[in-house]
Design a protein around this motif. Structure first.
Motif, short mmCIF file in Angstrom:
data_model
loop_
_atom_site.label_atom_id
_atom_site.label_comp_id
_atom_site.label_asym_id
_atom_site.label_seq_id
_atom_site.Cartn_x
_atom_site.Cartn_y
_atom_site.Cartn_z
N SER A 255 -2.36 -15.90 -2.39
CA SER A 255 -1.75 -14.88 -1.79
C SER A 255 -1.31 -13.52 -2.23
O SER A 255 -1.80 -12.35 -2.33
CB SER A 255 -0.81 -15.20 -0.53
N ALA A 256 -1.04 -13.74 -3.44
CA ALA A 256 -0.15 -11.88 -3.94
C ALA A 256 -1.96 -11.51 -4.95
O ALA A 256 -1.64 -10.93 -4.58
CB ALA A 256 0.32 -12.80 -5.14
N ASN A 257 -2.42 -12.71 -5.31
CA ASN A 257 -3.71 -11.86 -6.25
C ASN A 257 -4.70 -11.60 -4.48
O ASN A 257 -5.40 -10.26 -5.51
CB ASN A 257 -4.30 -13.27 -6.26
N ALA A 258 -4.73 -11.69 -4.15
CA ALA A 258 -6.03 -11.53 -2.97
C ALA A 258 -4.99 -9.98 -2.34
O ALA A 258 -6.44 -9.28 -2.45
CB ALA A 258 -5.64 -12.67 -1.94
N LEU A 259 -3.97 -10.26 -2.59
CA LEU A 259 -3.24 -8.22 -2.24
C LEU A 259 -3.33 -7.65 -3.25
O LEU A 259 -3.85 -5.84 -2.96
CB LEU A 259 -1.81 -9.33 -1.65
N ASN A 260 -3.27 -8.05 -4.25
CA ASN A 260 -3.73 -6.95 -5.47
C ASN A 260 -5.27 -6.64 -5.65
O ASN A 260 -5.23 -6.13 -5.63
CB ASN A 260 -2.81 -7.46 -6.45
N ASN A 261 -5.71 -7.88 -5.06
CA ASN A 261 -6.93 -6.83 -5.42
C ASN A 261 -7.25 -6.62 -3.88
O ASN A 261 -9.00 -5.43 -4.64
CB ASN A 261 -8.14 -8.57 -5.11
N ALA A 262 -7.28 -6.89 -2.65
CA ALA A 262 -7.19 -5.85 -2.09
C ALA A 262 -6.98 -4.17 -2.12
O ALA A 262 -7.76 -3.51 -1.50
CB ALA A 262 -6.74 -6.32 -0.76
N LEU A 263 -5.92 -3.82 -3.01
CA LEU A 263 -5.32 -2.81 -2.88
C LEU A 263 -5.69 -2.26 -4.35
O LEU A 263 -5.55 -1.30 -4.41
CB LEU A 263 -3.87 -2.80 -2.73
N ASN A 264 -6.01 -2.98 -5.02
CA ASN A 264 -6.39 -2.59 -6.24
C ASN A 264 -5.21 -2.29 -7.38
O ASN A 264 -5.18 -0.94 -7.60
CB ASN A 264 -7.88 -1.18 -6.49
N GLN A 265 -4.03 -2.98 -7.05
CA GLN A 265 -2.81 -2.82 -7.60
C GLN A 265 -2.63 -4.12 -8.14
O GLN A 265 -3.47 -4.46 -8.15
CB GLN A 265 -1.80 -2.18 -6.72
N LYS A 266 -0.74 -3.84 -8.70
CA LYS A 266 -0.74 -5.21 -9.23
C LYS A 266 0.76 -5.07 -9.25
O LYS A 266 1.45 -6.17 -9.84
CB LYS A 266 -0.39 -4.85 -11.15
N ASN A 267 1.62 -4.94 -7.73
CA ASN A 267 2.55 -4.55 -7.48
C ASN A 267 3.10 -5.43 -6.99
O ASN A 267 4.16 -5.99 -6.21
CB ASN A 267 2.94 -3.37 -6.72
N ARG B 65 0.56 -1.26 0.05
CA ARG B 65 -0.63 0.14 0.00
C ARG B 65 0.69 1.64 0.09
O ARG B 65 0.52 1.90 -0.60
CB ARG B 65 -1.27 -0.26 1.89
N LYS B 66 1.70 1.10 0.86
CA LYS B 66 2.66 2.09 1.16
C LYS B 66 3.58 2.66 -0.65
O LYS B 66 3.91 4.03 -0.86
CB LYS B 66 3.62 2.29 2.01
N TYR B 67 4.27 1.30 -1.04
CA TYR B 67 5.08 1.50 -2.52
C TYR B 67 4.26 0.49 -2.95
O TYR B 67 4.64 -0.32 -3.72
CB TYR B 67 6.51 0.25 -2.53
N PRO B 68 3.36 1.23 -4.27
CA PRO B 68 2.31 0.83 -4.93
C PRO B 68 3.54 0.96 -6.45
O PRO B 68 3.29 0.36 -8.03
CB PRO B 68 1.14 2.13 -5.42
N ASP B 69 4.86 1.68 -6.83
CA ASP B 69 5.86 1.61 -7.64
C ASP B 69 6.55 0.42 -6.93
O ASP B 69 8.41 0.37 -7.60
CB ASP B 69 6.41 3.36 -7.73
N TYR B 70 6.39 -0.21 -6.21
CA TYR B 70 8.01 -0.87 -5.76
C TYR B 70 7.40 -2.05 -6.24
O TYR B 70 6.03 -2.64 -6.01
CB TYR B 70 7.86 -1.15 -4.45
N GLN B 71 8.17 -3.88 -6.91
CA GLN B 71 7.73 -4.95 -6.66
C GLN B 71 8.15 -5.59 -5.29
O GLN B 71 8.45 -5.14 -4.86
CB GLN B 71 8.85 -5.00 -7.55
N ILE B 72 6.66 -5.78 -5.28
CA ILE B 72 6.10 -6.32 -3.24
C ILE B 72 6.13 -7.82 -3.82
O ILE B 72 5.59 -8.68 -4.12
CB ILE B 72 5.03 -6.48 -2.81
N ILE B 73 7.42 -8.69 -3.61
CA ILE B 73 7.77 -10.32 -3.50
C ILE B 73 7.21 -10.92 -2.29
O ILE B 73 8.34 -10.52 -0.88
CB ILE B 73 8.99 -11.19 -4.54
N ILE B 74 6.28 -12.23 -2.10
CA ILE B 74 6.29 -12.74 -0.87
C ILE B 74 6.85 -14.21 -1.26
O ILE B 74 6.22 -14.19 -2.46
CB ILE B 74 4.84 -12.84 -0.59
N ALA B 75 7.93 -14.33 -0.85
CA ALA B 75 8.78 -16.07 -1.07
C ALA B 75 8.08 -16.89 -0.52
O ALA B 75 7.69 -16.49 1.38
CB ALA B 75 9.55 -15.48 -1.09
N SER B 76 7.91 -17.97 -0.61
CA SER B 76 8.11 -19.04 -0.16
C SER B 76 7.95 -20.10 -0.82
O SER B 76 8.05 -20.11 -2.14
CB SER B 76 6.13 -19.06 0.73
N ARG B 77 7.71 -21.36 -0.48
CA ARG B 77 7.49 -22.90 -1.38
C ARG B 77 6.26 -22.71 -1.87
O ARG B 77 6.57 -23.49 -3.02
CB ARG B 77 7.95 -23.61 0.09
#
Length: 316
Positions: free
Chosen positions: A46-58, A28-40
């Protein structure tokens, strides 16, 4: 093709729990940064859920294979602004081992992160921050109810022998969280030297999110323990604050406090500091032992040793 985003921020264990809510606030703070959630894996998208919640694609999910950097370099991610080392699990029963033969608590929470830093160090921006999620359980003075942390050597934590094979799994967790703080202080000194020599501005902070019932940390507990952890304790937080510790929080609150260490200015956060929520406090007495931070003197390799391949795949 040039990178779309200005910088990258990578959060391990970012698909649920503390890491997820940290990612939400950072994205939310950095819409111009690529936020990478790393896991197995990311079974809940979760990435889609975050993008949808924020109406962003980062926000982007990255399956983490520490045996290779090919996926990072192939994706041509922009320079790394921050690494958030959050992944951890507890194994309360008998000792368990990673695919590489390391005790699993230590492998996930420390060895994998040390390896990840070493692999990604060339990709850090000139101004970058590392945030290490520890726990108040590392400090016996806090009387958290967990067995006291006891650090003898990195080698003994990675490959328990003799009496240490019988140590309670919860004790291995609190000791690993002590190692997280030791590692953070060692990184701070190295960063000071690097910054002075190269003109970079790298900083590091350690973080205690507090007692957060309801997360995936207790995945390997018994069915009854998981029920209490997931269904009962989250509903009685005020009582837990009164009876157990005032440092008891929802995962949403602690995720926001963790994000603060990523997004606030260096003047606000500093380097080589330990935070309990928003407060900068002293860590345990044992965590200031520089011999343990650097090398325990009785085992090799050093405290922050790494393997060629380790797993980082869960959340606090």
């Amino acid at each position: 093709m040039p990178a779309k985003f200005l910088r990258s921020i990578l959060i391990t264990g970012g698909t649920s729990g503390l890491g997820y809510h940290c990612a939400l606030n950072v994205a939310r703070k950095y819409p111009d940064y690529q936020i990478i959630i790393a896991s197995r894996s990311d079974p809940n998208s979760s990435a889609n859920a975050l993008n949808n919640a924020l109406n962003q694609k980062n926000v982007r999910f990255l399956p983490l294979d520490l045996s290779s950097l090919a996926q990072w370099e192939t994706n041509q991610f922009p320079p790394i602004h921050s690494l958030v080392f959050n992944a951890a699990l507890q194994f309360p029963g008998d000792v368990q081992y990673s695919i590489d033969g390391f005790e699993k608590t230590f492998a996930i929470s420390h060895i994998g992160h040390a390896l990840l830093f070493s692999l990604l160090r060339p990709h850090l921006a000139d101004m970058a921050r590392v945030v290490i999620v520890s726990s108040g359980t590392h400090d016996p003075a806090q009387k958290s109810g967990m067995p006291d942390a006891y650090y003898s050597s990195a080698g003994e934590l990675a490959h328990p022998t003799g009496q240490s094979l019988k140590n309670n799994g919860r004790q291995r967790y609190s000791t690993t969280k002590l190692v997280n703080v030791l590692y953070g202080y060692a990184l701070h000194r190295r960063f000071e030297a690097i910054n002075k020599k190269s003109g970079k501005h790298w900083t590091v902070a350690a973080f205690d999110p507090g007692f957060m019932p309801g997360t995936g940390l207790a995945r390997d507990y018994s069915a009854l323990q998981r029920f209490l952890w997931l269904k009962v304790l989250p509903k009685i937080l005020p009582l837990l604050r009164l009876l157990l510790t005032p440092n008891t929080h929802t995962v949403e609150h602690s995720g926001k406090m963790l994000a603060r260490l990523v997004i606030e200015s260096d003047e606000e956060i500093g380097s080589g500091a330990y935070y309990e929520g928003p407060k900068r406090i002293k860590s345990s007495d044992a965590s200031y032992d520089q011999d343990k931070q650097e090398c325990d003197g009785r085992s090799r390799p050093r405290n922050n040793f790494i393997s060629k391949r380790s797993s980082i795949d869960e959340e606090n």
